[in-house]
Write a protein that holds these residues in place. Structure first.
Motif, short mmCIF file in Angstrom:
data_model
loop_
_atom_site.label_atom_id
_atom_site.label_comp_id
_atom_site.label_asym_id
_atom_site.label_seq_id
_atom_site.Cartn_x
_atom_site.Cartn_y
_atom_site.Cartn_z
N UNK A 185 0.83 -1.20 0.00
CA UNK A 185 0.00 0.00 0.00
C UNK A 185 0.86 1.26 0.00
N UNK A 186 2.02 1.18 0.62
CA UNK A 186 2.94 2.31 0.60
C UNK A 186 3.53 2.51 -0.79
N UNK A 187 3.77 1.42 -1.52
CA UNK A 187 4.43 1.50 -2.81
C UNK A 187 3.49 1.82 -3.96
N UNK A 188 2.22 1.42 -3.85
CA UNK A 188 1.33 1.43 -5.00
C UNK A 188 0.21 2.46 -4.82
N UNK A 189 -0.06 3.23 -5.89
CA UNK A 189 -1.19 4.14 -5.91
C UNK A 189 -2.46 3.31 -6.05
N UNK A 190 -3.41 3.46 -5.10
CA UNK A 190 -4.58 2.59 -5.05
C UNK A 190 -5.47 2.72 -6.28
N UNK A 191 -5.55 3.91 -6.87
CA UNK A 191 -6.46 4.12 -8.00
C UNK A 191 -5.92 3.53 -9.29
N UNK A 192 -4.66 3.78 -9.60
CA UNK A 192 -4.12 3.41 -10.91
C UNK A 192 -3.28 2.14 -10.89
N UNK A 193 -2.79 1.73 -9.71
CA UNK A 193 -1.91 0.58 -9.65
C UNK A 193 -0.46 0.90 -9.99
N UNK A 194 -0.16 2.17 -10.29
CA UNK A 194 1.22 2.58 -10.58
C UNK A 194 1.99 2.78 -9.28
N UNK A 195 3.30 3.00 -9.41
CA UNK A 195 4.08 3.39 -8.24
C UNK A 195 3.51 4.67 -7.63
N UNK A 196 3.47 4.73 -6.30
CA UNK A 196 3.10 5.98 -5.64
C UNK A 196 4.23 6.99 -5.81
N UNK A 197 3.94 8.26 -5.57
CA UNK A 197 4.97 9.28 -5.77
C UNK A 197 6.16 9.04 -4.84
N UNK A 198 5.89 8.74 -3.57
CA UNK A 198 6.99 8.59 -2.62
C UNK A 198 7.91 7.45 -3.03
N UNK A 199 7.31 6.28 -3.35
CA UNK A 199 8.12 5.14 -3.76
C UNK A 199 8.73 5.37 -5.14
N UNK A 200 7.92 5.97 -6.04
CA UNK A 200 8.40 6.20 -7.40
C UNK A 200 9.58 7.15 -7.44
N UNK A 201 9.57 8.16 -6.57
CA UNK A 201 10.68 9.11 -6.54
C UNK A 201 11.96 8.42 -6.07
N UNK A 202 11.85 7.55 -5.05
CA UNK A 202 13.02 6.81 -4.60
C UNK A 202 13.56 5.90 -5.71
N UNK A 203 12.64 5.25 -6.40
CA UNK A 203 13.05 4.35 -7.49
C UNK A 203 13.69 5.14 -8.62
#
Length: 594
Positions: free
Chosen positions: A445-463
């Motif tokens: 839930x921390x990694x994934x945006x619930x609506x779209x299934x994409x990386x969330x901003x916080x996790x996506x920025x780290x990646x």
């Protein structure tokens, strides 16, 4: 011969890494997930300039693929690099290198630098040498066997009913006659649970280790699939194959939290086995869960043995010792003290039932059962089930359907065991729908945006920051595409948030497809998406941006691209991207209002 590289690799992350290396060498890379897909690609496009393949491919193994390839017109000049985790397969492939046309063999654990150097040498027309086997040290093997002994997994008793049920369900799910839960010991493999074996093997509950397909899983630490053992150059002379017991095999490692591979969860058929990549991934996930369960059982046994070995230990001391084991479990667990008194639970149980952890010690067990029943659609019937479970002297398993805090199907498992002062009980609740334990679900839930299934901003920025650093070290370009859905607020106001959500989900799928296979998309905020493109230069990124706007059904968007420049700070790249998007919005004519 067509100038492209074909990558036959079931693991998407490894395939993406190989693709990046080949792209840097100026080749167009095409990824396929199994041997049958590789065949189809060659039929459609012709023989590739370079084939990078594993030997343990689903549907058609690497040996069969290479044999078939050498029979095709125009494939004589195809260069072949084999990358595999299994030493004996790699040795046999090297023995057949002339027949199969192999130019280099590498371990899956080869470094990126070695992989890049090997690919360059092969593309340059040189014959690379074979990489040495990844033989485990004697100390590592001693540690692995010590872990099996410490967990007390091998015994003289009959297979446990719960594990027997598990392998039966696995055999049914995969449509095969035989499923095994094996432990690979020093000189033999031992079947901890089994279904479908011939009487002789079922009686012995094992075979010599030299016969064991599961030995290769332990050595390679990876899933192994052998679609047709009777034609396989490594396994066709195996006694189990000659006797018609094994015609095909797929096994996944039982790997502990400390990294030791105990054995394998495997399925066997007497005929060729048609398992896809998704099937193999499901088997690997099941094996991971079984290994975790075996560890939990071992901890419980160790705690019980410690309590029994010290008769002077009081009930309170024994419960305090067990409390630590409960807290360490990922699965929802409740320790019930003698006299049916809830003693302690872990965070996973509290989250699952929507109760604070400190509420459990003050509860009676009847009150606990009443609370669980109240979360179902038929509390009275559920309560009768739970009363039966609580009173069973040998423990009981049953299935519950909860409606609250969220709909889910749970498996209730009660395991009684003696401690000073009476009989305690370890109660676990596991989700039968989602394979993820609660801790992993919270991380997801921390990694994934619930609506779209994409990386969330916080996790996506780290990646994003990690990938920019990786590309910089490898001398590869890295580009970013920002896309902002226009008029999202007006759409939500006029047609409702469901319509706006649908547009966001559709946009996410388009961006994911645009960046495949090496890129990844992030929902940055609101209607703003970021597409990260490792290995892609500015010119190709602009082509992708134009393709985005030309895709049928894509909503109106403002977009911009930037490419990382030299040693530029990654945050500076993001700042430039935001500025470029702002300029694009200002230059874009406002959309026509209805």
């Amino acid at each position: 011969m067509v100038r492209y590289a074909l990558i036959a690799e079931p693991d998407p992350q490894r395939a993406a890494g190989l693709l990046a290396l080949l792209t840097a060498e100026g080749l167009e890379g095409v990824i396929v997930r199994d041997g049958a897909e590789a065949q189809e690609q060659v039929r459609q496009r012709g023989a590739p300039q370079l084939l990078v393949t594993d030997l343990a491919l689903p549907r058609m193994d690497g040996f069969a693929l290479l044999t078939w390839l050498r029979e095709q017109d125009g494939a004589a000049g195809t260069q072949v690099v084999v990358v595999t985790a299994f030493d004996e397969l790699r040795v046999r492939a090297w023995q057949l290198k002339g027949t199969l046309g192999i130019h280099a063999l590498l371990s899956r654990r080869a470094s990126t630098e070695l992989m890049r150097d090997t690919l360059r040498r092969v593309l340059g027309g040189q014959l690379a040498s074979q990489a040495p086997p990844d033989e485990a040290s004697s100390e590592q093997e001693k540690q692995r066997l010590a872990s099996i002994a410490a967990m007390r997994l091998v015994d003289d008793g009959p297979p446990e009913a719960e594990l027997q049920q598990l392998v039966t369900e696995v055999a049914q799910a995969f449509g095969v006659p035989v499923a095994l839960l094996t432990l690979v010991l020093g000189e033999r493999q031992w079947f901890k649970a089994h279904v479908g074996l011939p009487p002789s093997l079922a009686k012995d509950r094992g075979t010599p280790r030299d016969w064991a397909f599961c030995h290769h899983v332990v050595q390679g630490r990876e899933p192994l699939v052998v679609p047709d053992a009777r034609r396989h150059p490594v396994f066709r002379d195996n006694p189990l194959v000659r006797d018609g017991i094994v015609g095909s095999y797929a096994g996944a490692p039982l790997q502990t939290s400390t990294g030791e591979v105990l054995g394998s969860l495997c399925v066997i058929d007497t005929r060729p086995l048609v398992l896809g990549v998704e099937d193999l991934a499901a088997l690997r996930e099941l094996a991971s869960r079984v290994a975790e369960d075996l560890e939990q059982r071992a901890r419980a046994k160790q705690a019980t043995a410690q309590a029994q070995a010290a008769p002077v230990v009081s009930e309170a001391s024994a419960l305090a010792l067990l409390r630590e084991a409960v807290q360490a479990l990922d699965v929802a667990a409740l320790l019930v003290a003698p006299g049916r008194r809830p003693h302690t639970c872990n965070a996973a149980m509290a989250d699952l039932l929507g109760l604070p952890s400190d509420a459990f010690p003050g509860m009676t067990f009847d009150a606990f059962c009443q609370h669980v029943a109240s979360l179902t659609t038929d509390p009275a019937a559920t309560l009768r089930q739970l009363d039966l479970a609580a009173g069973a002297s040998r423990g009981l398993r049953l299935t519950l359907a909860l409606e609250r805090p969220q709909p889910r199907r749970l498996r209730w498992v009660a395991r009684p065991f003696p401690i000073p002062g009476g009989t305690a009980q370890m109660l676990t609740l596991s989700d039968m729908v989602s394979p993820r334990p609660p801790r992993e679900e919270r991380e997801r839930q921390f990694r994934v945006d619930a609506l779209t299934g994409l990386d969330s901003r916080r996790f996506g920025e780290e990646r994003l920051l990690r990938e920019i650093g990786r590309c910089r070290r490898s001398g590869m370009p890295f580009s970013v595409l920002l896309a902002d859905v226009s008029g999202l607020g007006r759409l939500n106001a006029t047609r409702g948030f469901d319509a706006g959500d649908a547009v966001l989900r559709d946009s996410a799928r388009v961006l994911e497809a645009l960046g495949a296979p090496t890129g990844f998309a992030v929902r940055w905020e609101g209607g703003l998406f970021l597409l990260a493109l490792p290995g892609v230069d500015a010119e190709r990124t602009e082509t992708l941006r134009q393709r985005l706007h030309a895709t049928p059904g894509v909503p109106a968007m403002a977009s911009a691209t930037v490419t990382v420049e030299g040693e530029e700070d990654p945050q500076g790249t993001l700042t430039r991207a935001q500025a470029a998007l702002t300029r694009a919005k200002m230059e874009q004519r406002p959309p026509h209002l209805p």
